[in-house]
Design an enzyme around this catalytic site. Structure first.
Site, short mmCIF file in Angstrom:
data_model
loop_
_atom_site.label_atom_id
_atom_site.label_comp_id
_atom_site.label_asym_id
_atom_site.label_seq_id
_atom_site.Cartn_x
_atom_site.Cartn_y
_atom_site.Cartn_z
CD GLU A 31 45.20 8.33 4.44
OE1 GLU A 31 44.96 7.25 5.04
OE2 GLU A 31 44.90 8.52 3.25
CG HIS A 65 36.21 13.22 -1.08
ND1 HIS A 65 35.33 12.37 -0.44
CD2 HIS A 65 37.30 12.47 -1.37
CE1 HIS A 65 35.86 11.16 -0.38
NE2 HIS A 65 37.05 11.19 -0.93
#
Ligand SMILES: Cc1ncc(C[n+]2csc(CCOP(=O)(O)OP(=O)(O)O)c2C)c(N)n1
Ligand SMILES: [Mg+2]
Lengths: 324, 343
Positions: free
Chosen positions: A60, A129
């Site tokens: 990321e 999540h």
């Protein structure tokens, strides 16, 4: 007009911009060959090729660094961070680098880039999540923050974000990907920093964002049957914030409710309430009320999650209690 | 004089290139500029005129100078908080840098960035970054854009030995190697993080070079205190990256003469370690090398004097420069020049 899902609107929006401007590029994990983990970016690799639609490793920081370096040297990248929860592993790039570079360099560097990310709960994915993290981004000077609630807005606001000269955090709601809506044909370009009144009522004003917008609208229907007519404003853009539309809507009804999916502390509603109280105190009939997720990580069981995130029932009950 | 091997430096100079007479003097002048500027910055810090912090490159000048002399105008520099040298080495004038260190309105970024964030886009200095590791990933982005736009620009990214242990280093190298990006990563191994010797917290002896093979790259170790060798290494690395053969990871061995930052006296370093490195001062040895080769000492002296005047002028102009205008506070958050977050 075409009836399309929020998911398909993402691909159409990205394609619209890739088609229009050669300097637009798209990168992220599993976005190309796989078409995205939410199947929201299918077909783009085939159409635009691997140079402009680039699959990346699970890195990321490298994704956002690549977007930033490319943006400062003439490209307009769209970077995908699969789940917004993963913003935590590249927050340095967002909060320290991307957000601050124009300011620290006295305007020498421009960063026209978009960070798209799957945000929000309702899918029983558990606390890592499912988060609604718009308020993290909102707290950092130098980031524009957008969260669309309809397929049409996905395309229009994404286009506006790509064409904007500043970095934009684009929060797509995972719970909305399968939602369908009518979308006009042809190019769609919207305006950042604009809220939309989705429903007009005279008794109270409900502000909502992303997945909370359809819930607020359903709640307004139920309330109307009980004789309470609510205005519902889709905030859409947290930075810049369309305080003109919001203050006007609240002043007309005198009673404000916010519906926020984020845990309570420092949610976007808190900032809006402070603006409302400071600026239109005399127009208020009662205290503004925030309807939020309690200040807890999200549980994963469907029973628990549904009782944690603001529901239509909770919105209706809260509004009725205050209004009656 | 300690030999390179005494200091753990590579035995045979691997990068000896012919350096023409003009470039030799350019390298000398550049190193002299970096040295004199940094010494002045230190003095001004002690006088509380440079506020906050400053990280000097004293002792490490050959690395910045060699790349400065080798990069083309369109190439990009990505530096760290220890970035005065890299900014100067791309030809940025001293006065705006000094003024930035003093927080003045005529500063390179009008006082909004400070010592750790020197940036001059017109010179290809795309920023100095103060969070360890991030700028390796950003340099990749510039290199990616060169590749996509079909230019032959190269991004050069400088960082320290300590930076090889953060995740962003590894993410950046893997992506650069996978995408074959035109980027040169230059690890200035000055043996120390802030106050911890790198060897005590690193699994391999060479913090950068020993990691190269993990990314399919050749290990490159250079004597960072030898300007001639550094120049050759810079030339080779830039040629490699520019020719489309992918990234270079270079480890330049060096030593900082002073402390990590501010007025740090660096008492934590043993004298037996410091002294030999001070003897291999890159500027002193390069000067001796040029004199040995027959360069007229008068020419070098004239350069020294010109550089000293440049530093004096920059100091005076920074001291006399106006404070920044307070309207700057709310300017340039956004591209329209404003900081408005609402309508
Ligand atoms: C992510 C992060 N962690 C810690 C620091 C604090 N810090 C600043 S410089 C430094 C040492 C860096 O050492 P090295 O990479 O060898 O560079 P040098 O200072 O020796 O040039 C540290 C730990 C930081 N700026 N960023
Ligand atoms: Mg170091």
């Amino acid at each position: 007009m075409t009836l399309m899902t929020y998911r398909d609107a993402v691909a159409r929006g990205i394609a619209q911009e890739l088609e229009r401007d050669d300097s637009v590029v798209f990168l992220g994990e599993d976005i190309g060959a796989a078409g995205g983990v939410f199947k929201a970016t299918g077909g783009l690799l085939g159409k635009f090729g691997p140079l402009r639609v680039a699959d990346t490793p699970i890195s990321e920081q490298a994704i956002l660094g690549a977007a930033m370096g490319a943006a400062m040297t003439g490209l307009r990248p769209i970077a995908e961070i699969m789940f917004s929860d993963f913003l935590a592993v590249c927050w340095d790039l967002i909060a320290n680098e991307i957000a601050k570079t124009r300011y620290m360099t006295n305007g020498q560097i421009s960063l026209p880039l978009v960070i798209r990310t799957g945000n929000g709960g309702g899918l029983r994915f558990g606390a890592q999540h499912s988060q609604s993290l718009e308020n993290w981004a909102m707290a950092v000077p130098g980031l524009k923050v957008v969260a669309p609630s309809t397929p049409e807005d996905v395309i229009g606001l994404l286009a506006a974000a790509v064409r904007d000269p500043d970095p934009v955090m684009f929060f797509e709601h995972k719970g909305l990907y399968s939602m369908k809506g009518e979308v006009p044909d042809g190019e769609i370009v919207d305006t950042l920093g604009t809220a939309k009144v989705r429903r007009r009522g005279t008794d109270c004003t409900i502000l909502a964002l992303a997945a909370m917008v359809p819930r607020a609208l359903k709640a307004a229907d139920v309330l109307a049957a009980a004789g309470i007519n609510a205005t519902v404003v889709d905030v859409r853009s947290l930075v810049p914030l369309d305080t003109a539309t919001i203050l006007d809507a609240v002043a007309r009804t005198g009673q404000l409710f916010t519906v926020e999916e984020n845990p309570r502390l420092c949610g976007w509603g808190a900032e809006i309430v402070s603006v409302v109280v400071e600026e239109i105190w005399d127009d208020l009939d009662g205290a503004p009320i925030r309807i939020t997720t309690p200040h807890v990580p999200l549980p994963s069981s469907d029973t628990l999650e549904d009782a944690t995130i603001p529901s239509v029932t909770r919105i209706v009950d809260t509004v009725r209690k205050v209004m009656e | 004089m300690p030999t390179p091997t005494d200091l753990g430096l590579p035995e045979t100079p691997a990068f000896r290139h012919e350096v023409d007479a003009e470039t030799e003097l350019e390298l000398y002048r550049s190193m002299e500029r970096l040295r004199r500027f940094e010494k002045r910055a230190y003095d001004l810090f002690l006088q509380s005129l440079v506020k906050g912090t400053s990280h000097l490159s004293l002792g490490q000048e050959a690395i910045a100078a060699a790349f400065g002399a080798s990069m083309r105008p369109g190439d990009w520099t990505f530096a760290t908080y220890r970035g005065h040298a890299h900014t100067l080495a791309r030809g940025v004038e001293m006065a705006p840098i000094m003024a930035e260190l003093l927080g003045r309105g005529t500063g390179l970024m009008a006082g909004k960035g400070g010592s750790m964030h020197l940036t001059s886009v017109e010179h290809g200095v795309m920023g100095s970054y103060a969070i360890i590791g991030a700028h390796l990933t950003i340099a990749n982005g510039a290199a990616w854009s060169a590749k996509l736009r079909g230019t032959d620009q190269v991004a050069v990214c400088f960082f320290g030995d300590g930076t090889t242990n953060i995740g962003a280093f590894h993410e950046a190298l893997n992506l650069a190697a996978t995408w074959k990006l035109p980027v040169v990563f230059v690890c200035e191994n000055n043996q120390w993080m802030e106050y911890t010797p790198i060897g005590s917290v690193t699994a391999v002896p060479r913090p950068a070079a020993d990691r190269a093979s993990a990314y399919g790259l050749e290990p490159v170790v250079v004597d960072g205190n030898d300007a001639t060798e550094m120049y050759g290494a810079a030339q080779d690395a830039l040629r490699h990256a520019r020719s489309g053969r992918g990234p270079v990871l270079m480890e330049a061995l060096t030593y900082r003469h002073g402390g990590h930052s501010r007025a740090d006296p660096a008492k934590y370093r043993p004298a037996e370690e410091v002294e030999p490195w001070l003897l291999r001062d890159p500027l002193v040895t390069y000067r001796a090398h040029l004199v040995r080769k027959g360069v007229d000492e008068g020419v070098l002296k004239a350069i020294d004097e010109e550089v000293l005047r440049e530093v004096d002028d920059a100091t005076e102009s920074a001291k006399n420069a106006p404070q920044p205008d307070l309207t700057l506070i709310e300017r340039d958050v956004w591209a329209d020049g404003s900081s408005a977050w609402r309508n």
